[in-house]
Motif scaffolding. Structure first.
Motif, PDB file in Angstrom:
ATOM      1  N   TYR A  20       0.818  -1.198   0.000  1.00 31.77           N
ATOM      2  CA  TYR A  20       0.000   0.000   0.000  1.00 31.77           C
ATOM      3  C   TYR A  20       0.860   1.261   0.000  1.00 31.77           C
ATOM      4  O   TYR A  20       0.395   2.326  -0.397  1.00 31.77           O
ATOM      5  CB  TYR A  20      -0.917   0.026   1.233  1.00 31.77           C
ATOM      6  N   ASP A  21       2.084   1.147   0.503  1.00 34.03           N
ATOM      7  CA  ASP A  21       2.948   2.311   0.641  1.00 34.03           C
ATOM      8  C   ASP A  21       3.981   2.342  -0.471  1.00 34.03           C
ATOM      9  O   ASP A  21       4.003   1.476  -1.356  1.00 34.03           O
ATOM     10  CB  ASP A  21       3.630   2.300   2.009  1.00 34.03           C
ATOM     11  N   ALA A  22       4.870   3.333  -0.416  1.00 41.32           N
ATOM     12  CA  ALA A  22       5.882   3.514  -1.452  1.00 41.32           C
ATOM     13  C   ALA A  22       7.025   2.514  -1.291  1.00 41.32           C
ATOM     14  O   ALA A  22       7.215   1.933  -0.227  1.00 41.32           O
ATOM     15  CB  ALA A  22       6.422   4.935  -1.402  1.00 41.32           C
ATOM     16  N   VAL A  23       7.789   2.337  -2.362  1.00 40.11           N
ATOM     17  CA  VAL A  23       8.916   1.411  -2.337  1.00 40.11           C
ATOM     18  C   VAL A  23       9.948   1.840  -1.305  1.00 40.11           C
ATOM     19  O   VAL A  23      10.520   1.012  -0.589  1.00 40.11           O
ATOM     20  CB  VAL A  23       9.565   1.314  -3.734  1.00 40.11           C
ATOM     21  N   THR A  24      10.198   3.134  -1.192  1.00 41.73           N
ATOM     22  CA  THR A  24      11.188   3.631  -0.235  1.00 41.73           C
ATOM     23  C   THR A  24      10.776   3.328   1.201  1.00 41.73           C
ATOM     24  O   THR A  24      11.633   3.082   2.059  1.00 41.73           O
ATOM     25  CB  THR A  24      11.381   5.137  -0.408  1.00 41.73           C
ATOM     26  N   PHE A 201      -0.823  14.394   6.742  1.00 40.33           N
ATOM     27  CA  PHE A 201      -0.529  13.222   7.573  1.00 40.33           C
ATOM     28  C   PHE A 201       0.523  12.340   6.910  1.00 40.33           C
ATOM     29  O   PHE A 201       1.452  11.859   7.573  1.00 40.33           O
ATOM     30  CB  PHE A 201      -1.816  12.428   7.812  1.00 40.33           C
ATOM     31  N   ASN A 202       0.406  12.130   5.616  1.00 42.09           N
ATOM     32  CA  ASN A 202       1.390  11.307   4.906  1.00 42.09           C
ATOM     33  C   ASN A 202       2.754  11.990   4.857  1.00 42.09           C
ATOM     34  O   ASN A 202       3.790  11.315   4.862  1.00 42.09           O
ATOM     35  CB  ASN A 202       0.900  11.006   3.492  1.00 42.09           C
ATOM     36  N   PHE A 203       2.746  13.329   4.796  1.00 38.58           N
ATOM     37  CA  PHE A 203       4.015  14.051   4.892  1.00 38.58           C
ATOM     38  C   PHE A 203       4.671  13.788   6.250  1.00 38.58           C
ATOM     39  O   PHE A 203       5.893  13.565   6.339  1.00 38.58           O
ATOM     40  CB  PHE A 203       3.764  15.547   4.702  1.00 38.58           C
ATOM     41  N   PHE A 204       3.871  13.790   7.303  1.00 37.83           N
ATOM     42  CA  PHE A 204       4.387  13.487   8.645  1.00 37.83           C
ATOM     43  C   PHE A 204       4.944  12.067   8.707  1.00 37.83           C
ATOM     44  O   PHE A 204       5.983  11.822   9.336  1.00 37.83           O
ATOM     45  CB  PHE A 204       3.257  13.668   9.668  1.00 37.83           C
ATOM     46  N   VAL A 205       4.282  11.105   8.054  1.00 37.34           N
ATOM     47  CA  VAL A 205       4.768   9.716   8.048  1.00 37.34           C
ATOM     48  C   VAL A 205       6.126   9.625   7.345  1.00 37.34           C
ATOM     49  O   VAL A 205       7.033   8.922   7.800  1.00 37.34           O
ATOM     50  CB  VAL A 205       3.737   8.785   7.379  1.00 37.34           C
ATOM     51  N   LYS A 206       6.276  10.344   6.235  1.00 38.82           N
ATOM     52  CA  LYS A 206       7.564  10.349   5.516  1.00 38.82           C
ATOM     53  C   LYS A 206       8.678  10.905   6.401  1.00 38.82           C
ATOM     54  O   LYS A 206       9.796  10.369   6.433  1.00 38.82           O
ATOM     55  CB  LYS A 206       7.454  11.184   4.247  1.00 38.82           C
ATOM     56  N   VAL A 207       8.368  11.997   7.105  1.00 37.97           N
ATOM     57  CA  VAL A 207       9.363  12.559   8.031  1.00 37.97           C
ATOM     58  C   VAL A 207       9.650  11.571   9.155  1.00 37.97           C
ATOM     59  O   VAL A 207      10.800  11.434   9.600  1.00 37.97           O
ATOM     60  CB  VAL A 207       8.863  13.903   8.588  1.00 37.97           C
ATOM     61  N   LEU A 208       8.610  10.868   9.615  1.00 37.80           N
ATOM     62  CA  LEU A 208       8.783   9.898  10.698  1.00 37.80           C
ATOM     63  C   LEU A 208       9.724   8.770  10.288  1.00 37.80           C
ATOM     64  O   LEU A 208      10.512   8.285  11.113  1.00 37.80           O
ATOM     65  CB  LEU A 208       7.414   9.334  11.106  1.00 37.80           C
ATOM     66  N   TYR A 209       9.669   8.345   9.041  1.00 37.61           N
ATOM     67  CA  TYR A 209      10.597   7.322   8.564  1.00 37.61           C
ATOM     68  C   TYR A 209      12.045   7.797   8.670  1.00 37.61           C
ATOM     69  O   TYR A 209      12.936   7.038   9.073  1.00 37.61           O
ATOM     70  CB  TYR A 209      10.277   6.947   7.110  1.00 37.61           C
ATOM     71  N   ILE A 210      12.280   9.053   8.329  1.00 36.75           N
ATOM     72  CA  ILE A 210      13.637   9.601   8.449  1.00 36.75           C
ATOM     73  C   ILE A 210      14.057   9.649   9.914  1.00 36.75           C
ATOM     74  O   ILE A 210      15.169   9.262  10.276  1.00 36.75           O
ATOM     75  CB  ILE A 210      13.709  10.998   7.820  1.00 36.75           C
ATOM     76  N   VAL A 211      13.146  10.107  10.771  1.00 37.59           N
ATOM     77  CA  VAL A 211      13.451  10.209  12.200  1.00 37.59           C
ATOM     78  C   VAL A 211      13.756   8.834  12.782  1.00 37.59           C
ATOM     79  O   VAL A 211      14.710   8.672  13.564  1.00 37.59           O
ATOM     80  CB  VAL A 211      12.278  10.878  12.946  1.00 37.59           C
ATOM     81  N   ILE A 212      12.966   7.838  12.402  1.00 38.83           N
ATOM     82  CA  ILE A 212      13.173   6.481  12.925  1.00 38.83           C
ATOM     83  C   ILE A 212      14.532   5.951  12.493  1.00 38.83           C
ATOM     84  O   ILE A 212      15.265   5.342  13.295  1.00 38.83           O
ATOM     85  CB  ILE A 212      12.045   5.554  12.442  1.00 38.83           C
ATOM     86  N   ILE A 314      17.627   6.218   1.946  1.00 40.57           N
ATOM     87  CA  ILE A 314      16.396   5.820   1.238  1.00 40.57           C
ATOM     88  C   ILE A 314      15.187   6.548   1.805  1.00 40.57           C
ATOM     89  O   ILE A 314      14.293   6.987   1.059  1.00 40.57           O
ATOM     90  CB  ILE A 314      16.222   4.295   1.306  1.00 40.57           C
ATOM     91  N   SER A 315      15.106   6.689   3.120  1.00 35.04           N
ATOM     92  CA  SER A 315      13.970   7.405   3.712  1.00 35.04           C
ATOM     93  C   SER A 315      13.982   8.882   3.299  1.00 35.04           C
ATOM     94  O   SER A 315      12.915   9.474   3.083  1.00 35.04           O
ATOM     95  CB  SER A 315      14.005   7.274   5.236  1.00 35.04           C
ATOM     96  N   ALA A 316      15.180   9.481   3.160  1.00 33.86           N
ATOM     97  CA  ALA A 316      15.267  10.858   2.682  1.00 33.86           C
ATOM     98  C   ALA A 316      14.800  10.950   1.229  1.00 33.86           C
ATOM     99  O   ALA A 316      14.097  11.898   0.851  1.00 33.86           O
ATOM    100  CB  ALA A 316      16.695  11.369   2.824  1.00 33.86           C
ATOM    101  N   LEU A 317      15.171   9.965   0.408  1.00 31.66           N
ATOM    102  CA  LEU A 317      14.696   9.945  -0.981  1.00 31.66           C
ATOM    103  C   LEU A 317      13.182   9.778  -1.041  1.00 31.66           C
ATOM    104  O   LEU A 317      12.521  10.335  -1.931  1.00 31.66           O
ATOM    105  CB  LEU A 317      15.386   8.807  -1.746  1.00 31.66           C
ATOM    106  N   GLY A 318      12.633   9.008  -0.112  1.00 27.92           N
ATOM    107  CA  GLY A 318      11.185   8.837  -0.063  1.00 27.92           C
ATOM    108  C   GLY A 318      10.467  10.153   0.187  1.00 27.92           C
ATOM    109  O   GLY A 318       9.433  10.441  -0.428  1.00 27.92           O
ATOM    110  N   LEU A 319      11.018  10.961   1.090  1.00 31.35           N
ATOM    111  CA  LEU A 319      10.420  12.275   1.347  1.00 31.35           C
ATOM    112  C   LEU A 319      10.541  13.175   0.123  1.00 31.35           C
ATOM    113  O   LEU A 319       9.590  13.886  -0.238  1.00 31.35           O
ATOM    114  CB  LEU A 319      11.098  12.914   2.558  1.00 31.35           C
ATOM    115  N   LEU A 320      11.707  13.165  -0.523  1.00 32.25           N
ATOM    116  CA  LEU A 320      11.893  13.997  -1.717  1.00 32.25           C
ATOM    117  C   LEU A 320      10.943  13.573  -2.838  1.00 32.25           C
ATOM    118  O   LEU A 320      10.394  14.424  -3.550  1.00 32.25           O
ATOM    119  CB  LEU A 320      13.344  13.911  -2.193  1.00 32.25           C
TER     120      LEU A 320
END
Length: 416
Positions: A20-24, A201-212, A314-320
């Motif tokens: 359901y989510d992105a490859v990154t 909300f999805n923008f927050f999830v992308k940032v959360l992946y980087i933080v994690i 990869i998480s940074a690329l996902g946000l970009l």
């Protein structure tokens, strides 16, 4: 409770479910948890099977097993000051003469107790670095799997519409076109404000992946006494040194990165106490032990270091990538004339950002259904006008975006 059990099962399941989510994002929530679980199992195998080996004198020969078990419980240590005295070391962090436990003002090794048994006033005790990581590291590494899976749990909690849409498109047929159009592109069911909130909300999830990913790196560095953050870089530098020099600490002048990160040889102190008819006898023994578990841990953590670093990238690329798609959607909405050459883009120009995500998912999963839904949007989408304003023909009632697909049964019944 069912949702929590399902999420835990997704962590340990080897076969991934419908994406359901992105490859990154799947790198962090699928690959990394499985890597942590495998690493934890390997480390656990060492925990239960590898044994310590300690050098004991003849007086403790019959108590060797007791000494090893005691050292395993209370842990080992090396001397911090020995890091710069490799030419005087028997092993990394251990002096050639085990009686040396202090250092003078001139930097010479000395013993805190002189030959007469009194205190050596010119000797300052060296700093002991204790390590007991082998007992709890497997549990820590395993817990990182849940830590890295947490952003996906947040994603699922806020994207139930995307999840249900993907399930319908993947498992449904062209008969579901009307149902998708009238439910997912209907502002009476899902308002514009709610769709905007989901984008944020999805923008927050992308940032959360980087933080994690960054926190996983930092947390591991903290648990390993601040020696993990540079472990991979130190290992790469050491690996470039010729073999006959790299493994000789006297020639290199620097320890192996693995020994600096987690020493495989340490010292342990064991107290001996006897009580018999002649009196009480108390003595303290200092033994040197080899911790074979740490050798395996060194290789596991060098692998984890590189995947930690890749995860941050990869998480940074996902946000970009998310920001790129959002910016592209803004151009569709606010500059529709730029895209007038492509009729499908003209439809996008009248949709919200969330609806564009719907169409993107549908296009990736089923291009035929994507074409049918585009046609339905030009005729049935509630709340907006049809896209006749883009049509040069004044007599045409609708624009044909793609070649006609097979007519669905429910449209026949409706008389369309």
């Amino acid at each position: 409770m069912h949702a929590l059990t399902e999420s835990v099962w997704e962590v340990i399941a080897w076969r991934t479910t419908t994406p359901y989510d992105a490859v990154t994002d799947r790198y962090s929530r699928v690959f990394m948890p499985k890597l942590f679980i495998v690493s934890s199992l390997v480390m656990g195998f060492s925990y239960f099977n590898d044994k310590l080996n300690c050098m004991v004198n003849s007086r403790l020969g019959g108590l060797k097993e007791f000494v090893q078990e005691t050292c395993w419980i209370q842990g080992f240590y090396i001397y911090h000051e020995m890091h710069t005295k490799l030419n005087e070391s028997a092993y990394y962090g251990i002096p050639e003469y085990s009686g040396y436990d202090g250092i003078t003002g001139k930097g010479q090794l000395c013993s805190m107790i002189n030959r007469a048994g009194g205190a050596n006033k010119i000797c300052t005790p060296m700093t002991k670095r204790y390590f007991l990581h082998y007992q709890w590291l497997p549990f820590y590494v395993c817990s990182l799997a849940i830590f890295y899976f947490f952003p996906y749990m947040m994603f699922k909690a806020g994207n139930s519409d995307i999840i249900s849409l993907v399930d319908i498109v993947k498992n449904g047929s062209l008969r579901d076109v009307d149902k998708i159009t009238n439910n997912y592109f209907n502002y009476k069911i899902s308002s514009r404000s709610k769709m905007k909130m989901l984008i944020w909300f999805n923008f927050f999830v992308k940032v959360l992946y980087i933080v994690i990913n960054i926190c996983g790196f930092k947390l591991t560095d903290y648990t390993m006494d601040g020696r993990f953050i540079d472990y991979g870089l130190d290992w790469l530098k050491w690996n470039d040194v010729p073999n006959h020099i790299a493994h000789d600490i006297v020639k290199t002048g620097v320890p192996k990165p693995g020994d600096y990160f987690l020493p495989s040889v340490g010292m342990c102190e064991v107290h001996e106490a006897l009580n018999d008819k002649r009196g009480i006898y108390i003595d303290k023994h200092k033994v040197v032990c080899e911790i074979s578990q740490n050798i395996r841990y060194q290789y596991i953590f060098i692998i984890l270091w590189f995947f930690f670093a890749v995860g941050v990238c990869i998480s940074a690329l996902g946000l970009l990538h998310f920001l790129y798609l959002t910016a592209k959607s803004f151009f569709w909405v606010y500059s529709p004339k730029i895209f007038e050459t492509q009729l499908s883009n003209k439809v996008h120009a009248q949709l919200t950002l969330r609806e564009m995500e719907y169409l993107e998912k549908i296009q990736r999963l089923d291009i035929t259904m994507y074409g049918e839904i585009l046609r339905e949007l030009t005729r049935y989408k509630p709340g907006i006008q049809a896209i006749k304003k883009f049509d040069d023909s004044k007599t045409s009632d609708m624009i044909t975006l793609l070649p006609l697909a097979p007519v669905s049964e429910n449209r026949i019944l409706a008389g369309v």
